[in-house]
Scaffold this active site. Structure first.
Site, PDB file in Angstrom:
ATOM      1  N   LYS A 194       0.864  -1.179   0.000  1.00  0.00           N
ATOM      2  CA  LYS A 194       0.000   0.000   0.000  1.00  0.00           C
ATOM      3  C   LYS A 194       0.900   1.227   0.000  1.00  0.00           C
ATOM      4  O   LYS A 194       1.688   1.442   0.918  1.00  0.00           O
ATOM      5  CB  LYS A 194      -0.911  -0.001   1.229  1.00  0.00           C
ATOM      6  CG  LYS A 194      -1.769   1.254   1.308  1.00  0.00           C
ATOM      7  CD  LYS A 194      -2.822   1.158   2.386  1.00  0.00           C
ATOM      8  CE  LYS A 194      -3.592   2.459   2.486  1.00  0.00           C
ATOM      9  NZ  LYS A 194      -4.639   2.411   3.502  1.00  0.00           N
ATOM     10  N   LYS A 247      -2.100  -1.545  -3.876  1.00  0.00           N
ATOM     11  CA  LYS A 247      -2.972  -0.372  -3.813  1.00  0.00           C
ATOM     12  C   LYS A 247      -2.147   0.897  -3.894  1.00  0.00           C
ATOM     13  O   LYS A 247      -1.175   0.999  -3.142  1.00  0.00           O
ATOM     14  CB  LYS A 247      -3.720  -0.414  -2.476  1.00  0.00           C
ATOM     15  CG  LYS A 247      -4.615   0.759  -2.245  1.00  0.00           C
ATOM     16  CD  LYS A 247      -5.219   0.679  -0.871  1.00  0.00           C
ATOM     17  CE  LYS A 247      -5.982   1.949  -0.612  1.00  0.00           C
ATOM     18  NZ  LYS A 247      -6.431   2.042   0.735  1.00  0.00           N
ATOM     19  N   TYR A 312     -14.873   1.040  -7.285  1.00  0.00           N
ATOM     20  CA  TYR A 312     -16.134   1.769  -7.180  1.00  0.00           C
ATOM     21  C   TYR A 312     -16.958   1.617  -8.456  1.00  0.00           C
ATOM     22  O   TYR A 312     -18.121   1.988  -8.488  1.00  0.00           O
ATOM     23  CB  TYR A 312     -15.861   3.250  -6.872  1.00  0.00           C
ATOM     24  CG  TYR A 312     -15.048   3.409  -5.605  1.00  0.00           C
ATOM     25  CD1 TYR A 312     -15.662   3.348  -4.361  1.00  0.00           C
ATOM     26  CD2 TYR A 312     -13.655   3.548  -5.647  1.00  0.00           C
ATOM     27  CE1 TYR A 312     -14.923   3.442  -3.191  1.00  0.00           C
ATOM     28  CE2 TYR A 312     -12.901   3.644  -4.491  1.00  0.00           C
ATOM     29  CZ  TYR A 312     -13.536   3.576  -3.266  1.00  0.00           C
ATOM     30  OH  TYR A 312     -12.800   3.644  -2.120  1.00  0.00           O
TER      31      TYR A 312
HETATM   32  C1  PBG Z   1      -7.651   3.427   5.481  1.00  0.00           C
HETATM   33  C2  PBG Z   1      -7.860   3.282   4.012  1.00  0.00           C
HETATM   34  C3  PBG Z   1      -7.626   4.238   2.992  1.00  0.00           C
HETATM   35  C4  PBG Z   1      -8.132   3.671   1.814  1.00  0.00           C
HETATM   36  C5  PBG Z   1      -8.605   2.401   2.126  1.00  0.00           C
HETATM   37  N1  PBG Z   1      -8.423   2.170   3.487  1.00  0.00           N
HETATM   38  C6  PBG Z   1      -7.104   5.612   3.052  1.00  0.00           C
HETATM   39  C7  PBG Z   1      -5.751   5.900   3.539  1.00  0.00           C
HETATM   40  O1  PBG Z   1      -4.926   5.003   3.747  1.00  0.00           O
HETATM   41  O2  PBG Z   1      -5.488   7.068   3.764  1.00  0.00           O
HETATM   42  C8  PBG Z   1      -8.171   4.358   0.480  1.00  0.00           C
HETATM   43  C9  PBG Z   1      -9.123   3.807  -0.542  1.00  0.00           C
HETATM   44  C10 PBG Z   1      -9.418   4.690  -1.689  1.00  0.00           C
HETATM   45  O3  PBG Z   1      -8.792   5.755  -1.899  1.00  0.00           O
HETATM   46  O4  PBG Z   1     -10.328   4.339  -2.457  1.00  0.00           O
HETATM   47  N2  PBG Z   1      -6.469   3.008   6.000  1.00  0.00           N
END
Ligand code: PBG
Length: 323
Positions: A194, A247, A312
């Site tokens: 991530k 991600k 989405y």
């Molecule tokens: C929370 C989380 C986030 C997303 C999914 N879980 C945001 C972040 O890490 O700041 C982002 C998902 C998206 O942008 O669609 N930890």
């Protein structure tokens, strides 16, 4: 000419025969934002077509998705500021609407696959995924909080636990706790690679969960790196993850391919909020053909090696397929 690649492209029938990548609705996970209200459908400005849903609307959304063959969902809670604190205690509270929603959904629609999100940010007054001590996001003291959250989610009926926090050792910690309290069959879909991405902006608007200070660069990965993604993948496998995730998706197709080539676990990719918002904005201006561009986006993510896509666009795609 003896060799003419165009012969294999000359009709839709032939193109169908030689098509290498396909995407079915059963490979999609649809993210839904929920509130604690009995009824609500609040538009999310930076995510056109997505809403913060109340209980009633959540049930309706899941029911109409199921009719289209879309049966996997990940839920995110929009928690009122008054319920947030520095230790994210609402994340495992008895009266937590997120857990109640999961219970209700699994009771009404036992066949669905329900994935959770494990991280402190929606519940934290600091807006960080981990515990903040003296201005630092600390690792080891965060782990018991994450595990407690994960256990509460397993008890509520979530099928897949989704740690998105990027703390070291959290997959192993959560796995041990789940096994310890009697949930050996609850899976872990780990947010493995991530990245500290600018593409999460609209999501943070949707949950009002942006960090109150600093950024997430001491735990989310540097977009410049790929070796580190492999390191994270080996650790998550070692610690007991059932599926790995990359991600965001579109700027990281090489990372999806890398993990696919080096792991035997199913690979998921998160087509995040900013990726969706970009296309929606361009389409609203008449600059891109939304349906064609969406198709190409999702197919590219699949082609690069993703078995599962969180997007989405899931319902829009399901509607097109069912046409
Ligand atoms: C929370 C989380 C986030 C997303 C999914 N879980 C945001 C972040 O890490 O700041 C982002 C998902 C998206 O942008 O669609 N930890």
């Amino acid at each position: 000419m003896r060799i003419r690649p165009r012969r294999n492209r000359q009709s839709e029938g032939i193109r169908g025969l030689v098509r290498e990548t396909r995407l079915g609705v059963d490979q999609l996970i649809y993210p839904l934002f929920i509130t604690g209200n009995a009824s609500a459908k609040n538009a999310i400005k930076s995510l056109p077509g997505q809403f913060q849903l109340g209980r009633k609307e959540l049930l309706e959304e899941v029911e109409s998705s199921l009719k289209l063959g879309l049966g996997s969902f990940v839920l995110f809670p929009a928690v009122p500021e008054s319920k947030k604190d520095s230790v994210a205690s609402y994340s495992y509270a008895d009266d937590n609407f997120y857990l109640e929603a999961a219970r209700e959904l699994k009771e009404k629609f036992p066949e669905i696959v329900l994935m959770s999100d494990v991280a402190m940010d929606p519940y934290s007054s600091d807006g960080h995924d981990g515990l903040v001590e003296d201005g630092e996001i600390v690792n080891d003291n965060t782990l018991p909080i994450l595990s407690r959250m994960a256990v509460a989610q397993a008890q509520a009926g979530f099928d897949l636990i989704g740690p998105s926090d990027m703390m070291d050792g959290r997959v192993g910690h959560i796995r041990r706790e789940l096994d310890h309290v009697g949930y050996p069959n609850t899976g872990i879909l780990a947010y493995t690679a991530k990245y500290a991405s600018a593409f999460y902006g609209p999501f943070r608007d949707a949950l009002e969960s942006a960090p109150k200070g600093g950024d997430k660069k001491t735990y989310q990965m540097d977009p410049a790196n790929s070796n580190e993604a492999l390191r994270e993948a080996f650790l998550d496998e070692e610690e007991g993850a059932d599926m790995l995730m990359v991600k965001p998706a579109l700027c990281y197709l090489d990372i999806i391919k890398l993990l696919k080539d080096h792991s035997n676990l199913p690979i998921a990719a998160y087509n995040v909020s900013g990726e969706y918002a970009m296309l929606k904005a361009a389409a609203a201006n008449g600059w891109l053909d939304e349906e064609a561009a969406m198709h190409e986006m999702l197919l590219s993510i699949r082609r690069s090696g993703a078995d599962i896509i969180l997007t989405y666009f899931a319902k829009d795609y399901a509607k097109i397929l069912s046409r």
